[in-house]
Design a protein around this motif. Structure first.
Motif, PDB file in Angstrom:
ATOM      1  N   MET A   1      21.357 -43.111 -53.581  1.00  0.00           N
ATOM      2  CA  MET A   1      22.496 -42.199 -53.630  1.00  0.00           C
ATOM      3  C   MET A   1      21.966 -40.785 -53.444  1.00  0.00           C
ATOM      4  N   TRP A   2      22.314 -40.191 -52.323  1.00  0.00           N
ATOM      5  CA  TRP A   2      21.809 -38.873 -51.973  1.00  0.00           C
ATOM      6  C   TRP A   2      22.738 -37.793 -52.521  1.00  0.00           C
ATOM      7  N   LYS A   3      22.172 -36.850 -53.234  1.00  0.00           N
ATOM      8  CA  LYS A   3      22.922 -35.742 -53.816  1.00  0.00           C
ATOM      9  C   LYS A   3      23.568 -34.920 -52.701  1.00  0.00           C
ATOM     10  N   THR A   4      24.788 -34.495 -52.942  1.00  0.00           N
ATOM     11  CA  THR A   4      25.479 -33.614 -51.991  1.00  0.00           C
ATOM     12  C   THR A   4      25.571 -32.222 -52.612  1.00  0.00           C
ATOM     13  N   GLU A   5      26.209 -31.327 -51.904  1.00  0.00           N
ATOM     14  CA  GLU A   5      26.384 -29.956 -52.414  1.00  0.00           C
ATOM     15  C   GLU A   5      27.293 -29.923 -53.639  1.00  0.00           C
TER      16      GLU A   5
ATOM     17  N   ALA B   1      16.578 -41.536 -61.719  1.00  0.00           N
ATOM     18  CA  ALA B   1      16.655 -40.211 -61.107  1.00  0.00           C
ATOM     19  C   ALA B   1      15.443 -40.030 -60.199  1.00  0.00           C
ATOM     20  N   LEU B   2      15.702 -39.673 -58.956  1.00  0.00           N
ATOM     21  CA  LEU B   2      14.637 -39.425 -57.989  1.00  0.00           C
ATOM     22  C   LEU B   2      14.476 -37.920 -57.814  1.00  0.00           C
ATOM     23  N   GLY B   3      13.508 -37.511 -57.063  1.00  0.00           N
ATOM     24  CA  GLY B   3      13.291 -36.092 -56.819  1.00  0.00           C
ATOM     25  C   GLY B   3      14.472 -35.450 -56.116  1.00  0.00           C
ATOM     26  N   GLY B   4      14.723 -34.189 -56.436  1.00  0.00           N
ATOM     27  CA  GLY B   4      15.782 -33.438 -55.774  1.00  0.00           C
ATOM     28  C   GLY B   4      17.189 -33.771 -56.225  1.00  0.00           C
TER      29      GLY B   4
ATOM     30  N   ASP C   1      18.533 -36.838 -56.363  1.00  0.00           N
ATOM     31  CA  ASP C   1      19.034 -38.104 -55.827  1.00  0.00           C
ATOM     32  C   ASP C   1      18.901 -39.186 -56.898  1.00  0.00           C
ATOM     33  N   LEU C   2      19.669 -40.273 -56.742  1.00  0.00           N
ATOM     34  CA  LEU C   2      19.634 -41.394 -57.685  1.00  0.00           C
ATOM     35  C   LEU C   2      19.392 -42.697 -56.937  1.00  0.00           C
ATOM     36  N   GLU C   3      18.829 -43.660 -57.660  1.00  0.00           N
ATOM     37  CA  GLU C   3      18.677 -45.006 -57.129  1.00  0.00           C
ATOM     38  C   GLU C   3      19.248 -45.974 -58.148  1.00  0.00           C
ATOM     39  N   ALA C   4      20.159 -46.834 -57.708  1.00  0.00           N
ATOM     40  CA  ALA C   4      20.730 -47.861 -58.576  1.00  0.00           C
ATOM     41  C   ALA C   4      20.177 -49.208 -58.126  1.00  0.00           C
TER      42      ALA C   4
END
Length: 159
Positions: A53-57, A28-31, A33-36
């Motif tokens: 992987m950038w979080k969307t709405e 889990a990244l800030g905001g 977002d995720l990194e695999a």
């Protein structure tokens, strides 16, 4: 996390279908977002791949590769298993892939795990697999296309 089962749609290129998979580290990244991160062998060399992987709405929906891939992450109820579902626009087509991800309770870490003659991996949580089958059907994919990839250990990439 380990890839327990996979499904791809009928149009998915056969040469891109993963037959062997290594553990996947999801961070889990800030905001939100995720990194695999995972490794694989290509031409006898270990390659490490990181997917941001950038979080969307939309909750549980992520974007990767400049929006070319949409990834949906769904936690299965009451279990430490997740479904990662990806829509990938690649080479002019739209391909779908689903992965059942979960922990490994396996004494054989670092060595490949083959399925038994009956096609069952002793490390598969059958309840989670049943939930994955329901998810697959809900997405319009065929239950018959679910396969259990061979588990391998992580390799160490050369720098």
């Amino acid at each position: 996390m380990y890839v327990k089962a996979m499904v791809v749609d009928k149009d998915f290129p056969e040469d891109r279908k993963p037959r062997k998979v290594s553990p996947v580290k999801v961070t889990a990244l800030g905001g939100g977002d995720l990194e695999a991160t995972f490794t694989f062998m290509r031409e006898d060399r270990c390659v490490q791949k990181k997917i941001l992987m950038w979080k969307t709405e939309e909750p549980g929906k992520f974007s990767a590769y400049g929006g070319r891939k949409l990834i949906y992450v769904q936690e299965l109820p009451g279990r430490d298993h997740f479904v990662f579902y990806c829509k990938d626009q690649h080479r002019g087509g739209l391909f779908h892939m689903g992965k059942l991800m979960g922990p490994c309770r396996c004494p054989h870490l670092g060595s490949p795990v083959a399925t038994s003659p009956a096609g069952r991996n002793p490390d598969i949580n059958m309840e989670a697999l049943e939930e994955f089958k329901k998810f697959v059907q809900h997405k319009g994919l065929s239950e018959e296309d679910i396969f259990i990839p061979l588990q391998t250990g992580s390799c160490t990439p050369e720098h």
